[in-house]
Design an enzyme around this catalytic site. Structure first.
Site, PDB file in Angstrom:
ATOM      1  N   ASP A  16       0.854  -1.179   0.000  1.00 36.28           N
ATOM      2  CA  ASP A  16       0.000   0.000   0.000  1.00 36.28           C
ATOM      3  C   ASP A  16       0.896   1.237   0.000  1.00 36.28           C
ATOM      4  OD1 ASP A  16      -2.423   1.565   0.352  1.00 36.28           O
ATOM      5  OD2 ASP A  16      -1.803   1.795   2.436  1.00 36.28           O
ATOM      6  N   ASP A 199      -2.231  -0.755   5.670  1.00 34.99           N
ATOM      7  CA  ASP A 199      -2.567  -0.235   6.996  1.00 34.99           C
ATOM      8  C   ASP A 199      -4.057  -0.156   7.265  1.00 34.99           C
ATOM      9  OD1 ASP A 199      -2.927   3.306   6.789  1.00 34.99           O
ATOM     10  OD2 ASP A 199      -2.849   1.919   5.106  1.00 34.99           O
TER      11      ASP A 199
END
Length: 220
Positions: A16, A199
């Protein structure tokens, strides 16, 4: 007592971007307020920071199937213009009925493409460099738009990456497995050959839906 099987080390990491590799140097609200002030619009940065997360949660995915080139850029700008307008109105006060200057959203869109607003987290460069030198294939899978390519280049991460997949161009956003599958197809890998690091709950759900092991980090 039997031990659970240990998964083989991955051939690739799908990473990410926002909140995992890079983050803003200061809150969104401060930048919104600075740019808005130049247009005669006064807003409390804290109010922007409170309003934006709720606006984003209610928004349609930042994904535009079938679009590319100038059409994709226009769709990205329009998507963010709507979110910016909704955020200013959600702050309440006289902004609830205030018509924003037409160029404000365009300037904010362009401002967040500038690398001085962003930073690479201190714990990122060292491990990524070691993984890259060890032959681990690195790619980004992000719920963002085409601006991410320039940001990763300017922040010194692009040379470590083999691929960058953004949801706007992929035509689907996490938690859909589609961006992950696109990354796997582009890298020529099977799901069990890659891990994802992210996350958010969307990272976990999207990776699992694609059959990929996900490691979730939590930053303050």
């Amino acid at each position: 007592m039997s031990q659970p099987p240990i998964k083989a080390a991955p051939a690739a990491l799908l990473l990410d971007a926002m909140g995992t590799l890079i983050g803003l140097r200061r809150s969104v609200g401060h930048t919104y307020a600075d740019v808005a002030r130049q247009h005669g619009v006064i807003v409390d940065p804290t109010a922007i920071d409170r309003a934006l997360p709720a606006v984003l949660r209610l928004a349609s995915p930042l994904a535009f199937p079938g679009l590319e080139g100038s059409e994709l850029l226009a769709a990205e700008r329009q998507w963010w213009a709507r979110r910016i307008e909704d955020t200013f109105r959600a702050t309440g006060g006289n902004l609830a009925e205030f018509e924003l200057p037409p160029r404000l959203s365009l300037e904010l869109f362009d401002r967040f493409a500038e690398s001085d607003l962003w930073q690479v987290y201190p714990d990122v460069i060292g491990p990524m460099g070691r993984w890259h030198r060890a032959g681990l294939r690195l790619a980004v899978v992000s719920n963002f738009d085409q601006r991410l390519h320039g940001l990763l280049e300017a922040l010194g991460l692009a040379d470590l990456l083999e691929l960058v997949v953004v949801s706007s161009a992929a035509g689907a956003a996490k938690p859909s497995p589609q961006p992950f599958q696109l990354a796997l197809d582009s890298l020529g890998l099977e799901p069990e050959q890659a891990w994802h690091v992210g996350d958010s709950p969307e990272d976990v759900a999207g990776a699992r839906a694609a059959g990929i092991t996900c490691l979730r980090i939590q930053r303050h």
